[in-house]
Design a protein around this motif. Sequence first.
Motif, mmCIF file in Angstrom:
data_model
loop_
_atom_site.group_PDB
_atom_site.id
_atom_site.type_symbol
_atom_site.label_atom_id
_atom_site.label_comp_id
_atom_site.label_asym_id
_atom_site.label_seq_id
_atom_site.Cartn_x
_atom_site.Cartn_y
_atom_site.Cartn_z
ATOM 1 N N ASN A 1 -7.954 2.947 -2.794
ATOM 2 C CA ASN A 1 -7.978 4.155 -1.954
ATOM 3 C C ASN A 1 -8.075 5.442 -2.788
ATOM 4 O O ASN A 1 -8.066 6.537 -2.234
ATOM 5 C CB ASN A 1 -6.770 4.192 -1.018
ATOM 6 C CG ASN A 1 -5.431 4.200 -1.751
ATOM 7 O OD1 ASN A 1 -5.329 4.684 -2.886
ATOM 8 N ND2 ASN A 1 -4.390 3.681 -1.102
ATOM 9 N N CYS B 1 -2.630 4.442 6.813
ATOM 10 C CA CYS B 1 -3.765 4.841 7.655
ATOM 11 C C CYS B 1 -3.592 4.290 9.071
ATOM 12 O O CYS B 1 -3.322 3.099 9.248
ATOM 13 C CB CYS B 1 -5.068 4.324 7.063
ATOM 14 S SG CYS B 1 -5.337 4.859 5.358
ATOM 15 N N CYS C 1 0.857 -1.190 0.000
ATOM 16 C CA CYS C 1 0.000 0.000 0.000
ATOM 17 C C CYS C 1 0.888 1.232 0.000
ATOM 18 O O CYS C 1 2.004 1.210 0.523
ATOM 19 C CB CYS C 1 -0.936 0.026 1.209
ATOM 20 S SG CYS C 1 -2.199 1.321 1.057
ATOM 21 N N CYS D 1 -5.754 1.299 9.910
ATOM 22 C CA CYS D 1 -5.803 0.265 8.874
ATOM 23 C C CYS D 1 -6.083 -1.114 9.488
ATOM 24 O O CYS D 1 -5.439 -1.510 10.451
ATOM 25 C CB CYS D 1 -4.483 0.231 8.111
ATOM 26 S SG CYS D 1 -4.436 -1.060 6.845
ATOM 27 N N LEU E 1 -0.317 4.126 1.307
ATOM 28 C CA LEU E 1 -0.742 4.953 2.441
ATOM 29 C C LEU E 1 -0.428 4.227 3.752
ATOM 30 O O LEU E 1 -0.072 3.041 3.744
ATOM 31 C CB LEU E 1 -2.242 5.264 2.353
ATOM 32 C CG LEU E 1 -2.704 6.061 1.127
ATOM 33 C CD1 LEU E 1 -4.186 6.391 1.230
ATOM 34 C CD2 LEU E 1 -1.892 7.344 0.951
#
Length: 239
Positions: A118, A43, A39, A46, A41
Motif C-alpha cells: 500500500n 480501507c 495491515c 478492503c 490501514l
Amino acid sequence: MITLDVNDTLVIREVFGPTVQGEGPSTGRRCSFIRLGGCNLTCQWCDTPETWDASRFDLRQTLTRRTVADIMDRAMQGDPDMVVITGGEPLLHQRTDGWRSLLWVLVCAGMEIEVETNGTQEPEEHTARWVTRFNVSPKLAHAGDPADKRIRPGALYALLETRKAVFKFVVRGLDDVREVQAFTAAHGIPPRLVWVMPEGIDTATLSARLGELADPAIAAGFNLSHRLHVAIWGDEKGR
Ligand code: SF4
C-alpha cells in the motif's frame, strides 16, 4: 549477519496457484500468490479484511503461522516462475527472519518476486535487493483512512528509489483519475509508472468503467489495466 532457515515462520492467510497476475504490467502472467496477514490501514472497501480486521474475523482462525518450507512447497506447485507476495500489507513482515528466509529461498529457486504494497512502508535493503517489482497501491480518499495515515511520502520516495516500483490505482470515475493526477504530480511519480484500473466486482461493471476511463487515463499519460482475476473469477477467494 543474516541467518536463513526454511524452518523460520510467517503468519499467512493463504498460498494459492498457479493462477495469473490480474493487474498491472504483469497482467496475465502465470504465478502463485502468498498472502500474508496483518495491515496498517483499514480501507472501507478492503477485499481481504480477514487478513487484519479482528472486529469482524477471528484472526486465530483466518491466519496461521507456517514455515517457509511449507509455504514454498505450496507456492511451487504447478512450477510457476513468478510469485506474488500480497496481504494485508506484506512489508510489515520484512524485519522478520521468516521474510528474509522466504525471499532468499525464492531467489535461489529462480523465482521472480512481485510484492503488492500500500506504499506506506519503506523497503529494507534486503527487500529492495531481492524483490523484482513492487506493485504500489497508494490509497485514495475513498478508502476512508486519514491522508496522513494512508500517504507516507518518505515510503513512496524510497520505493521510487528502488527503480523497481510501479503504482496501481483502482478508480471509480473521472474524479478519481484527477485525484491520481494530483497525487502523482505531488509525489514526483512519473505517469509512465502509473497503472489505473476500474473498481468493480463483476465483468459488466469493470467493462463499463474501463470504457469511461480509457481516454482520460491515456490523455493523462497513464497506463490502463483490466482486473483480469475479477473478470474471470469475480470475488471468489483463492483464485
Ligand atoms: Fe485492505 Fe490493502 Fe487497504 Fe490493507 S491496504 S486495508 S489490505 S485494501
